[in-house]
Structure formats: C-alpha cells, structure tokens
Motif scaffolding. Structure first.
Motif, mmCIF file in Angstrom:
data_model
loop_
_atom_site.group_PDB
_atom_site.id
_atom_site.type_symbol
_atom_site.label_atom_id
_atom_site.label_comp_id
_atom_site.label_asym_id
_atom_site.label_seq_id
_atom_site.Cartn_x
_atom_site.Cartn_y
_atom_site.Cartn_z
ATOM 1 N N MET A 1 -37.422 0.586 28.586
ATOM 2 C CA MET A 1 -37.328 1.826 27.794
ATOM 3 C C MET A 1 -36.518 1.552 26.533
ATOM 4 O O MET A 1 -35.410 1.031 26.581
ATOM 5 N N THR A 2 -37.099 1.889 25.363
ATOM 6 C CA THR A 2 -36.416 1.625 24.106
ATOM 7 C C THR A 2 -35.380 2.705 23.820
ATOM 8 O O THR A 2 -35.539 3.865 24.201
ATOM 9 N N ALA A 3 -34.309 2.285 23.138
ATOM 10 C CA ALA A 3 -33.257 3.237 22.793
ATOM 11 C C ALA A 3 -33.757 4.198 21.718
ATOM 12 O O ALA A 3 -34.577 3.834 20.865
ATOM 13 N N ALA A 4 -33.262 5.420 21.751
ATOM 14 C CA ALA A 4 -33.657 6.423 20.759
ATOM 15 C C ALA A 4 -33.072 6.061 19.400
ATOM 16 O O ALA A 4 -31.958 5.538 19.298
ATOM 17 N N THR A 5 -33.843 6.308 18.346
ATOM 18 C CA THR A 5 -33.342 6.146 16.993
ATOM 19 C C THR A 5 -32.247 7.175 16.754
ATOM 20 O O THR A 5 -32.356 8.323 17.154
ATOM 21 N N SER A 6 -31.182 6.753 16.106
ATOM 22 C CA SER A 6 -30.068 7.665 15.856
ATOM 23 C C SER A 6 -29.963 7.988 14.370
ATOM 24 O O SER A 6 -30.277 7.162 13.511
#
Length: 300
Positions: A1-6
């Motif tokens: 699962m990729t990290a959310a863009t911040s």
C-alpha cells in the motif's frame, strides 16, 4: 500500500483564526486521499506587518509548504514577490492563492472563479444582461470580473467611494470593450435598480458586525435576482428581504465554497466535490451559529 501524498497549506491574513477555510480544505483533502494539513498564519497573532508577506512566503517555502491562500490585507501586497502571475489575477491586480513549485511562487485568483461557478450553479437560468453591483473593493473586483466573463452586457458598479468604483471601471472597461461597464451615481441608481436583471452585493453590510441593508429591495423589478457575498450569517438581511418579495437569491456560501474548491484543484491536481464541500460548509456554519448562541446565552 502506497503512502498518501501530503500537502502543507497555509492562509495568510489578519483576524483569520476563525476562518472556515482550514476545515473545508482538510476534510476535502482527506476525501481525495491526501494527508492535508492547513494552517492559519494570522499576522496579528504573529506580530507581523502586512508588508512582511514576502518574507512569510520565503519562510513557508523553506518550511515545505505547497501553497498559501492569501486574504486581507495582502492580496495586492503579495504580487511583487511572485515569480509568475495568472492572467486573470494580473487583470484584477489581486491574488488569493500562491502555489509553490520548485521554489517559485505562482499567483492565482480563485475568488472570481468561485463566484462565477456560484452563479452558474445557483442561478443557472437567470438573465444576466443588466446587472448592478454594490461594492468595488477586493471582493467586488472579483465578482465584477466574473460577471463580465459571463457575458453581462451592462454592468453598473456602485460604491460609497465613487472614485473607487470609477477606478474599477477604468481597469475593466478596456479588457471587455464589447460590454458596458460604468460607475453608478445617486441620480441614476433608482432607474438602474428598476431595470436590472440582477443585483450583486459585495460589501460588508449584512455581516454580524455590520448589520443592515445595502439598498432598498422594493426598488427592484419583480423578476430581478439578488446575490450576496456575505455568508456569516448565510441568510443575510438582504437575502431574507429579497426572498420575502419573491426574488430568486444566491447566498455567499457558494462563492466561499467555490473559491476553496478551485484552490484545492490547483493545489492537488484533483477534482474536489463542490456539493460535498458545500454540505460540509453549511455544517460548519451550523456549528458556528450554535457556538455563538451558547456564548450569548442563546441570544441571536
């Protein structure tokens, strides 16, 4: 699962601690799948002068901000510090959004697009041939530009400071040569209102701190519509009076949501859900009203 863009975003202005923009941005940002942190940079709390806006831009860039909304009194002051200016913002001489890209500052104005989308959504079939606008300050500059891009043929701008109204006319008339943009006078106001398809109110009158009516709604033709940019309260004295007489009305919340949605689109590259944002905005206003009533013992 990729990290959310911040995204780290801020709002620069005076007296903005109670702004509804941060929660609107943060919730919609989360709906879009982002980690979204929106902070207020209140000049009064920071002990900074409006002229410090250029230094604040640099500090925010170095701190990793992706964008900054800009409000009173910095919408004009920020322009000399920008590397690039959107054509519409240049035409208006005002910026309310600065994108920070590769260390560069890019200026935009979403106030006018926010009002334009508000009119299209809230008054989709309303005639827009002859319009009277009250107010020619920062908000009035944005609403007038939006009206002219919508094809208004005859726009009358009225202001308690006639020279300010004339300055806005002088700015926009050359940009829209096929349309008539004029400053209203006390002598012509009665006939201007009587023949208007609609009236746009873009002054502080009607806010909690500035109660009252900006003009006499009985002067309007029965078919005229009325739009207000004030949204605290959402149902202003002007809109209530116009509605009682059967006029179609547009509340200021739609512009507030519209400019926020357009800012989010430019910041993130994703399309926000404007109706979802409006529902949240009305929820926030309800919470605001409840808190105000509690603070005053239930008195309005």
């Amino acid at each position: 699962m990729t990290a959310a863009t911040s995204f780290l975003v801020g709002l620069i202005g005076e007296g903005i601690t109670a702004s509804l923009t941060p929660p609107m941005h943060e919730r919609e940002g989360r709906h879009l799948g982002f980690e979204y942190d929106y902070r207020t940079l209140d000049l009064l709390e920071l002990g900074r002068a409006p002229g410090d806006v250029g230094a604040l831009l640099a500090e925010c860039r170095d701190a990793g901000y992706a964008a900054l909304n800009v409000t009173h009194p910095c919408k004009q002051l920020v322009i000399p510090f920008l590397d690039e200016l959107d054509p519409a913002a240049e035409h208006m001489g005002a910026v309310n959004l600065v994108l920070i890209r590769d260390g560069r500052f890019l200026g935009h104005n979403t106030d006018w697009t926010g009002f334009r989308s508000a009119v299209l959504a809230g008054l989709p079939d309303a005639p827009r041939d002859r319009i009277v606008q009250f107010g020619s300050g920062g908000a009035g500059s944005a609403t007038a530009y939006a009206l002219l891009t919508l094809g208004v043929a005859h726009l009358v701008i009225v202001d308690v400071l006639p020279e300010r109204a004339q300055a806005l006319v002088d700015r926009y008339a050359p940009l829209f040569p096929a349309q008539e943009v004029v400053a209203g006078t006390p002598q012509t106001l009665g006939s201007d209102l009587a023949t208007a398809d609609g009236v746009v109110h873009a002054t502080p009158t009607g806010m909690k701190e500035h109660p009252g009516l900006p003009f006499d709604v009985t002067a309007l033709a029965a078919t005229a519509w009325v739009a207000d940019i004030v949204y605290r309260p959402i149902d202003t004295e002007l809109l209530a009076a116009a509605r009682r007489r059967g006029h179609q009305v547009l509340d200021g919340g739609r512009m507030a949501v519209g400019q926020a949605a357009d800012s989010i689109r430019l910041i993130t590259g994703r399309e926000p859900d404007a109706e979802r944002m409006r529902a949240h905005f009305l929820e926030l206003l309800g919470d605001d009203a409840a808190l105000s009533a509690a603070a005053t013992g239930g008195r309005a």
